[in-house]
Design a protein around this motif. Structure first.
Motif, PDB file in Angstrom:
ATOM      1  N   MET A 194      37.003  43.543  39.788  1.00 53.05           N
ATOM      2  CA  MET A 194      38.066  44.460  40.168  1.00 53.05           C
ATOM      3  C   MET A 194      38.378  44.329  41.654  1.00 53.05           C
ATOM      4  O   MET A 194      39.537  44.301  42.064  1.00 53.05           O
ATOM      5  N   VAL A 195      37.321  44.213  42.437  1.00 53.38           N
ATOM      6  CA  VAL A 195      37.499  44.051  43.873  1.00 53.38           C
ATOM      7  C   VAL A 195      38.142  42.693  44.161  1.00 53.38           C
ATOM      8  O   VAL A 195      39.070  42.582  44.960  1.00 53.38           O
ATOM      9  N   ARG A 196      37.651  41.666  43.450  1.00 58.77           N
ATOM     10  CA  ARG A 196      38.154  40.323  43.681  1.00 58.77           C
ATOM     11  C   ARG A 196      39.630  40.211  43.310  1.00 58.77           C
ATOM     12  O   ARG A 196      40.415  39.594  43.998  1.00 58.77           O
ATOM     13  N   GLU A 197      40.000  40.834  42.196  1.00 57.33           N
ATOM     14  CA  GLU A 197      41.388  40.772  41.732  1.00 57.33           C
ATOM     15  C   GLU A 197      42.299  41.714  42.519  1.00 57.33           C
ATOM     16  O   GLU A 197      43.464  41.866  42.197  1.00 57.33           O
ATOM     17  N   GLN A 198      41.691  42.378  43.489  1.00 58.81           N
ATOM     18  CA  GLN A 198      42.448  43.311  44.339  1.00 58.81           C
ATOM     19  C   GLN A 198      43.140  44.415  43.547  1.00 58.81           C
ATOM     20  O   GLN A 198      44.254  44.808  43.844  1.00 58.81           O
ATOM     21  N   ILE A 199      42.473  44.874  42.506  1.00 61.24           N
ATOM     22  CA  ILE A 199      42.948  46.043  41.799  1.00 61.24           C
ATOM     23  C   ILE A 199      42.634  47.243  42.677  1.00 61.24           C
ATOM     24  O   ILE A 199      41.572  47.295  43.299  1.00 61.24           O
ATOM     25  N   MET A 200      43.554  48.173  42.742  1.00 57.12           N
ATOM     26  CA  MET A 200      43.286  49.362  43.531  1.00 57.12           C
ATOM     27  C   MET A 200      42.062  50.068  42.948  1.00 57.12           C
ATOM     28  O   MET A 200      42.065  50.455  41.777  1.00 57.12           O
ATOM     29  N   VAL A 201      41.020  50.180  43.745  1.00 61.34           N
ATOM     30  CA  VAL A 201      39.813  50.834  43.238  1.00 61.34           C
ATOM     31  C   VAL A 201      40.001  52.333  43.402  1.00 61.34           C
ATOM     32  O   VAL A 201      40.193  52.805  44.508  1.00 61.34           O
ATOM     33  N   ASP A 202      39.993  53.063  42.314  1.00 62.68           N
ATOM     34  CA  ASP A 202      40.267  54.492  42.407  1.00 62.68           C
ATOM     35  C   ASP A 202      38.972  55.297  42.397  1.00 62.68           C
ATOM     36  O   ASP A 202      37.888  54.755  42.252  1.00 62.68           O
ATOM     37  N   ARG A 203      39.131  56.597  42.534  1.00 62.54           N
ATOM     38  CA  ARG A 203      37.938  57.444  42.670  1.00 62.54           C
ATOM     39  C   ARG A 203      37.083  57.419  41.415  1.00 62.54           C
ATOM     40  O   ARG A 203      35.871  57.558  41.470  1.00 62.54           O
ATOM     41  N   PHE A 204      37.723  57.200  40.247  1.00 68.00           N
ATOM     42  CA  PHE A 204      36.936  57.212  39.018  1.00 68.00           C
ATOM     43  C   PHE A 204      36.000  56.012  38.955  1.00 68.00           C
ATOM     44  O   PHE A 204      34.832  56.143  38.624  1.00 68.00           O
ATOM     45  N   SER A 205      36.558  54.836  39.280  1.00 68.47           N
ATOM     46  CA  SER A 205      35.696  53.667  39.222  1.00 68.47           C
ATOM     47  C   SER A 205      34.637  53.733  40.311  1.00 68.47           C
ATOM     48  O   SER A 205      33.526  53.253  40.123  1.00 68.47           O
TER      49      SER A 205
END
Length: 753
Positions: A372-383
């Motif tokens: 998720m970090v690598r794909e630059q997905i916005m990391v939200d509070r839930f994750s």
DNA sequence: CTAGGGTTAG
């Protein structure tokens, strides 16, 4: 299964559009309203967003100069909005030399529809600054955003503005205002406003029904639903969802099947609700059937449904299925404002992460998070909270620190959720100090945060400290919840504080009006048991009518074993085995108790019964982290590359320990091995191997941290105490239930675990 | 050429 009655009669329904009611005619607008059914909208109405149309039109009108015309510009903007290119729409709007109400409204309603509420409010503010008078469409959209954000002040302000400017209230605007008050929890305002409404339609009733459900007034909501002359699909969705959220899942299921019989066809939301219902009832079969219908409708690519499906499968323990659905996630778009897709995309990712965490597959959770970090997905509070919790459960401090650092790096502020996750993580990774640091750093303390810290202390054997903090929390004006009481009772039981425990138990019931649950009862039985008040347990069970709770009997049985009361233990175990004939723990406890009392024949009988019933016990396992590797050991393990050295060192160590008083007491080993076989390989329990390896491979002075999946036996506990004394080393052991800090021959648990 | 209600994740 009655769910086979989910028949297919609606699937071929061609009643795509049904005129359901005609609005009042007001001065400006006079047209028919259509109630449409969810996904049909885009499939049937021919409103499918055409990706390239706005671009071509934009280019064309730039060329022929028609873009100077306000109407043309508005038209192009609206096309951008429709095809989800909000950023282009916004840009075009910003570059415009002149704007009218329509320009503002197109943009505002576009952002409102995809839920970009803050942008809506921002645009509205600018609009007011430029002294453009909003129309009813603008107001509805803005009010919608207010209700999504629960912005009571803004909503009330707009309401006031509408009244003072003499704007005509049509039923839509009325409903929007009503909804704002409901969403902000201002039910008195909502009810008052409802009374004054001139016209009420299905939406109005649905809002009110939702409001009753929200405050938990099932009766009123159901009554309203039954009396509703026209129930649209949302009415059904609202009532079914509300029932489910209020803990009436079975009733919700009944209504869902009633809906299939006599109600309108399902829409997306119905499917979503049905999936949540399936997962909260843990009925995988129902979930599968819903999934099948979703596929038949061809709406499996909807973002919302995808996340609902992922969630359903992960809650039913089918992570492979969840990951299959997750893999259908399309490649991401890079537009700044395609929030609708982006949002569901992020939710899909964090659903996967938390699904893995929930199912104990922490490694996959961590891997997913990394991608998720690598794909630059916005990391939200839930994750983020999920991943911190994954670290907590893996128990590897270094990993937790990495994640903590990463979260700080991406600039995510520590809120109460994240704060309590950090506390939990550091506590479960064995660093009580770091937990304290986080606790002291957090400014906005809430009950959950306090409770996490109290639990951290209890976990590390500081029962008295935990009780003190609990008292302090109440002094500071915080209202403890049911979890806080579980935690404080737990602390009392570990610290042997019987009197305090009883005090808190009645405090909980009488002062805070919390009905004790299974966990509270179990803690109380534990508390009596550890204090040796076995007779009082019987009385307690009888008095509270909790003889159906197996965890209570299990705790009772442990206490019998602890206090070597064989006869009572036998009686207890009969009850326990009736309740839980397939629970390995009960058999192991009982067989060990028999063995401890030299009832070898009965002990062996228990093991045979286990085998006959096909119950396997979990193998004891201990592990230690060294640099980037985790070294894991099971009893008598010889698979480690250095196993020869480890064993010879362990033998030597045991020899030296014996000189200072350690004795390998066979009977003691027999008594306390809860899960590992005591009969064989006495000296080579997995934790001894892990500790030996730890000592050999680290420099002195650094604490040794090991983890174990089961409880520590008395012999090993003794062994570690002597080791900490002999080598002057701090040894921290995380077992199934708690931490043991060994130092100078003593353990933080006070030999009471 | 634009509007309101119901759904997901700790």
């Amino acid at each position: 299964m009655r769910w086979t009655c989910l028949n297919t009669k609606y699937i071929s329904s061609s009643s795509v559009l049904k005129p359901t009611y005609v609005t009042n005619t007001n001065n400006h607008f006079k047209f028919q309203r259509f109630q449409h059914y969810g996904w049909y909208q885009s499939r049937a109405v021919g409103d499918l967003p055409n990706e390239s149309l706005p671009d071509t039109l934009h280019a064309k009108s730039v060329k022929n100069g028609s873009l100077d015309n306000l109407d043309v510009r508005n038209y192009v903007t609206s096309l951008y909005v429709k095809s989800n290119k909000l950023d282009y729409a916004h840009k075009l709007f910003g570059e415009s030399p002149d704007r009218d109400v329509r320009s503002w409204t197109i943009l505002i309603s576009g952002f409102a529809r995809i839920g970009y509420c803050r942008m809506v409010l921002e645009l509205f503010k600018q609009m007011r600054i430029e002294r453009v008078c909003p129309n009813q469409f603008t107001l509805s959209s803005v009010l919608k955003s207010c209700s999504s954000l629960s912005d009571f002040r803004m909503g009330k302000g707009i309401h006031g503005w509408i009244l003072s400017n003499g704007i005509d209230l049509d039923v839509v605007l009325d409903n929007s205002i009503l909804d704002v008050y409901v969403k902000c929890g201002a039910f008195d305002y909502a009810e008052k406003f409802f009374e004054t409404m001139k016209e009420r339609d299905t939406v109005t009733w649905n809002v009110m029904m939702g409001a009753y459900m929200y405050i938990g007034d099932m009766e009123k909501a159901l009554d309203l639903f039954r009396r509703l002359p026209f129930k649209d699909v949302t009415s059904w969705n609202t009532i079914i969802y509300g029932l489910m959220r209020n803990g009436h899942e079975t009733y919700a299921l009944e209504l869902l099947s009633e809906m299939v019989e006599i109600g309108p066809p399902f829409d997306k939301v119905t499917f979503s609700v049905a999936l949540v219902l399936a997962s909260s009832l843990y009925v995988l079969e129902l979930g599968r059937q819903i999934h099948g219908r979703v596929l038949r409708f061809g709406i499996q690519n909807d973002g919302f449904l995808r996340t609902s499906l992922i969630d359903m499968y992960s809650k039913c323990g089918k992570m492979e299925k969840a990951s299959l659905i997750f893999k259908t996630l399309p490649l991401r778009t890079n537009s700044k404002f395609t929030c609708h897709e982006t949002k569901t995309e992020v939710v899909s990712w964090s659903s996967m992460v938390s699904g893995y965490v929930r199912n104990g597959e922490y490694e996959y959770a961590l891997l997913t998070f990394c991608s998720m970090v690598r794909e630059q997905i916005m990391v939200d509070r839930f994750s983020l909270t999920s991943i911190v919790s994954a670290c907590a459960n893996v128990g590897i401090l270094l990993l937790g620190q990495h994640i903590h650092a990463h979260i700080q790096k991406i600039g995510y502020k520590t809120d109460v959720h994240l704060g309590s996750s950090y506390i939990d993580m550091y506590a479960k990774c064995g660093s009580l100090n770091d937990a304290w640091v986080i606790f002291k750093q957090t400014v906005d303390l809430n009950v959950v945060l306090w409770t996490s810290m109290i639990s951290a202390l209890a976990l590390h054997g500081q029962g008295k400290e935990a009780v003190r903090l609990f008292e302090f929390m109440i002094q500071e004006g915080n209202k403890p919840n049911e979890v806080s009481f579980v935690v404080v009772l737990n602390a009392c039981s570990h610290a042997g504080l019987l009197e305090e425990g009883c005090k808190y138990f009645s405090l909980m019931k009488e002062v805070y009006g919390i009905k004790p649950g299974t966990e509270h009862f179990t803690c109380m039985v534990d508390l009596y048991g550890r204090a040796g008040r076995l007779d009082e347990i019987k009385e307690f069970i009888h008095k509270n009518g909790i003889s159906q709770l197996s965890s209570v009997w299990k705790s009772f049985l442990s206490s019998c074993r602890l206090h070597k009361n064989f006869e009572l233990g036998k009686w207890v175990s009969e009850r326990l085995l009736q309740l839980e004939p397939f629970d390995e723990g009960s058999y192991v406890l009982l067989s060990n108790m028999c063995a401890a009392n030299h009832r070898w024949e009965e002990a062996a009988g228990m093991r045979r019964l286990m085998q006959k019933r096909g119950i396997n016990k979990v193998a004891g396992q201990s592990w230690i982290q060294q640099k980037n590797q985790v070294h894991s050991f099971v009893m008598g393990d010889r698979s480690h590359p250095h196993s020869r050295e480890i064993y010879s060192y362990l033998d030597e160590l045991i020899g030296r320990l014996k000189e200072i008083g350690y004795s390998l007491d066979v009977e003691m080993v027999m008594q306390d091995v809860e899960e590992e076989q005591g009969e064989v390989l006495l000296g080579y329990h997995s934790e001894k191997l892990a500790i030996a390896y730890g000592i050999m491979s680290t420099t002195s002075g650094i604490p040794i941290r090991i983890m174990k999946n089961l409880r520590v036996c008395t012999d090993c506990h003794n062994f570690i105490k002597y080791t900490s004394q002999l080598l002057d080393r701090e040894i921290i052991v995380r077992d199934l239930h708690r931490f043991h800090h060994f130092k100078h021959g003593l353990c933080s648990c006070g030999d009471y675990w």
